[in-house]
Design an enzyme around this catalytic site. Structure first.
Site, mmCIF file in Angstrom:
data_model
loop_
_atom_site.group_PDB
_atom_site.id
_atom_site.type_symbol
_atom_site.label_atom_id
_atom_site.label_comp_id
_atom_site.label_asym_id
_atom_site.label_seq_id
_atom_site.Cartn_x
_atom_site.Cartn_y
_atom_site.Cartn_z
ATOM 1 C CB SER A 124 24.487 13.763 77.223
ATOM 2 O OG SER A 124 23.652 12.632 77.160
ATOM 3 C CE1 TYR A 149 28.400 11.789 72.919
ATOM 4 C CE2 TYR A 149 26.780 10.622 74.259
ATOM 5 C CZ TYR A 149 27.172 11.748 73.560
ATOM 6 O OH TYR A 149 26.339 12.843 73.507
ATOM 7 C CE LYS A 153 28.634 14.981 74.794
ATOM 8 N NZ LYS A 153 29.130 16.165 74.083
HETATM 9 P P1 NAD Z 1 26.172 16.216 65.228
HETATM 10 O O1 NAD Z 1 27.149 15.123 64.962
HETATM 11 O O2 NAD Z 1 25.073 16.426 64.261
HETATM 12 O O3 NAD Z 1 26.955 17.603 65.407
HETATM 13 C C1 NAD Z 1 28.252 17.675 65.924
HETATM 14 C C2 NAD Z 1 29.056 18.493 64.938
HETATM 15 O O4 NAD Z 1 30.413 18.630 65.412
HETATM 16 C C3 NAD Z 1 29.154 17.875 63.549
HETATM 17 O O5 NAD Z 1 28.775 18.852 62.604
HETATM 18 C C4 NAD Z 1 30.629 17.481 63.395
HETATM 19 O O6 NAD Z 1 31.058 17.593 62.057
HETATM 20 C C5 NAD Z 1 31.298 18.470 64.315
HETATM 21 N N1 NAD Z 1 32.576 18.049 64.883
HETATM 22 C C6 NAD Z 1 32.864 16.896 65.550
HETATM 23 N N2 NAD Z 1 34.147 16.922 65.973
HETATM 24 C C7 NAD Z 1 34.675 18.108 65.577
HETATM 25 C C8 NAD Z 1 35.945 18.715 65.723
HETATM 26 N N3 NAD Z 1 36.955 18.097 66.340
HETATM 27 N N4 NAD Z 1 36.127 19.941 65.191
HETATM 28 C C9 NAD Z 1 35.131 20.583 64.532
HETATM 29 N N5 NAD Z 1 33.904 20.050 64.377
HETATM 30 C C10 NAD Z 1 33.681 18.832 64.896
HETATM 31 O O7 NAD Z 1 25.593 15.980 66.686
HETATM 32 P P2 NAD Z 1 24.387 16.710 67.438
HETATM 33 O O8 NAD Z 1 23.314 15.718 67.615
HETATM 34 O O9 NAD Z 1 24.107 18.005 66.804
HETATM 35 O O10 NAD Z 1 25.063 16.926 68.856
HETATM 36 C C11 NAD Z 1 25.710 18.143 69.212
HETATM 37 C C12 NAD Z 1 26.338 17.968 70.573
HETATM 38 O O11 NAD Z 1 25.315 17.607 71.504
HETATM 39 C C13 NAD Z 1 27.379 16.848 70.629
HETATM 40 O O12 NAD Z 1 28.413 17.239 71.515
HETATM 41 C C14 NAD Z 1 26.594 15.689 71.220
HETATM 42 O O13 NAD Z 1 27.423 14.792 71.899
HETATM 43 C C15 NAD Z 1 25.661 16.415 72.181
HETATM 44 N N6 NAD Z 1 24.452 15.647 72.495
HETATM 45 C C16 NAD Z 1 23.664 15.186 71.475
HETATM 46 C C17 NAD Z 1 22.522 14.435 71.769
HETATM 47 C C18 NAD Z 1 21.669 13.877 70.678
HETATM 48 O O14 NAD Z 1 20.854 12.981 70.955
HETATM 49 N N7 NAD Z 1 21.747 14.350 69.431
HETATM 50 C C19 NAD Z 1 22.175 14.188 73.117
HETATM 51 C C20 NAD Z 1 22.998 14.697 74.121
HETATM 52 C C21 NAD Z 1 24.124 15.434 73.803
#
Ligand code: NAD
Ligand code: UDP
Length: 341
Positions: A124, A149, A153
């Protein structure tokens, strides 16, 4: 090729499933459904007309990961799985450190045990910390994160860099996302936040849907053109295509590479409100409110490296982002149907 997507039922993961399947790849998804619905996987199958090998389980459980990889041969993995709520990470830091770090370690061990040494990691822009040097380039020194958080990362990036030092056969791609918004144009999959949304676009959508009374605009006295904060919003399908390119790159290169995934354009909160109203022909109730602690004035990417090396560039406009976000929200006012779950 065949790719493992941890967290593939989530917001970014489900959209990436569509990109990868449409590009002719096979996928295996692991998700513990802690922040997602199995309906997302069904909808991806509807959109693409293809089947997904879907395993419900926890990525911190190495035995479980080994079982999945015993059954499913894959060429590389994308590690989306993680907890992502900034505010919650301040209240329950240990849960964030445990989930987000243990899952990476367990996954890398299981992949290595199956001789799969290629991983794309969801990082991120938060790793740039409170740097206000814009546009942000990948070689900017990593910053001081403002919440647990962000540190997960930052630490995961370091763990993966160290892993490559220990074994140069690893191919590691660190993708630093800016602000993903929008949804697949079908309106069948999208962002389904639990509780009151923290992020701007889901809050705008829920306000437009009448679920929230009005949008509070956090701070109008920043040192930006109109006083509100500037971010690099990127359509989630452009982000999804970035994963396709990153996986293709990881399968032919060894080493560690870091790429920003952003458009390179910054938009203010006022501009986002105006764009949403314009694209969807509606009026959004909003008011100015005090600054939100921890926000930086401006954050936007220099995406030149991803363009040059991956051949990737965001193509969707701000209007596309606003239209597709509202299309998803208006067709699914309460997110994925809970009775199907
Ligand atoms: P999200 O919460 O929709 O998706 C993450 C998924 O991981 C969920 O389906 C959750 O059920 C699953 N999960 C969490 N812990 C788990 C575990 N221990 N075992 C199995 N499954 C698990 O989030 P997103 O927005 O799709 O983000 C995806 C990734 O991108 C994350 O790592 C997030 O930190 C990163 N990210 C997101 C953003 C954003 O703004 N959405 C920005 C930067 C980085
Ligand atoms: N924001 C806002 N009202 C909200 C949610 C967000 O004014 O209800 C602002 C927030 O202060 C920031 C921008 O919108 O300036 C983007 O916030 P978001 O949480 O989506 O992304 P981040 O700040 O993590 O980049």
């Amino acid at each position: 090729m065949r790719f493992l997507l941890t967290g593939g039922a989530g917001y970014i993961g489900s959209h990436t499933c569509v990109s990868l399947l449409n590009a002719g790849h096979d996928i295996v998804v692991i998700d513990n459904l802690s922040n997602s619905s199995p309906v997302a996987i069904e909808r991806v199958e509807e959109i693409t007309g293809k089947k997904i090998a879907f395993y419900v389980g926890d990525c911190c459980d190495e035995d479980f990961l080994n079982e999945v990889l015993d059954n499913e041969q894959v060429d590389a993995a994308v590690h989306f799985a993680g907890l992502k709520a900034v505010g919650e990470s301040v209240s329950i830091p240990l849960r964030y450190y445990k989930n987000n770090i243990d899952s990476t370690i367990a996954l890398c061990n299981a992949l290595a045990a199956h001789n799969v040494k290629r991983i794309v990691f969801s990082s991120s822009a938060t790793v740039y910390g409170n740097s206000e040097i814009v546009p942000m380039r990948e070689d900017l020194p990593l910053g001081v994160c403002t919440n647990p958080y962000g540190w997960t990362k930052w630490m995961n990036e370091q763990i993966l860099r160290d892993l490559h030092v220990s074994d140069p056969e690893w191919s590691v791609v660190l993708l630093r996302y800016f602000n993903p918004v929008g949804a697949h144009e079908s309106g069948k999959i999208g962002e389904d936040p639990s509780g009151i949304p923290n992020n701007l676009m889901p809050f705008i959508c829920q306000t437009a849907a009448g679920i929230r009374k009005e949008l509070s605009i956090f701070g109008n006295d920043y040192d930006t053109p109109d006083g509100t904060c500037v971010r690099d919003y990127i359509h989630v399908m452009d982000l999804a295509d970035g994963h396709l390119k990153a996986l293709e790159y990881a399968t032919v290169h060894q080493g560690v590479e870091t790429f920003n995934l952003g458009t390179g354009e910054g938009y203010s909160v006022y501009q986002m409100v105006a764009a949403f109203e314009r694209a969807n022909h509606l009026t959004l109730p909003h008011r100015d409110a005090p600054r939100r602690p921890g926000d930086i004035a401006q954050s936007y990417a220099d995406p030149a490296k991803a363009n040059r090396i991956l051949g990737w560039k965001a193509t969707h406009t701000l209007d596309d982002m606003c239209r597709d976000a509202w299309n998803w929200q208006s067709h699914n006012p309460t997110g994925y149907p809970k009775e199907d779950a």
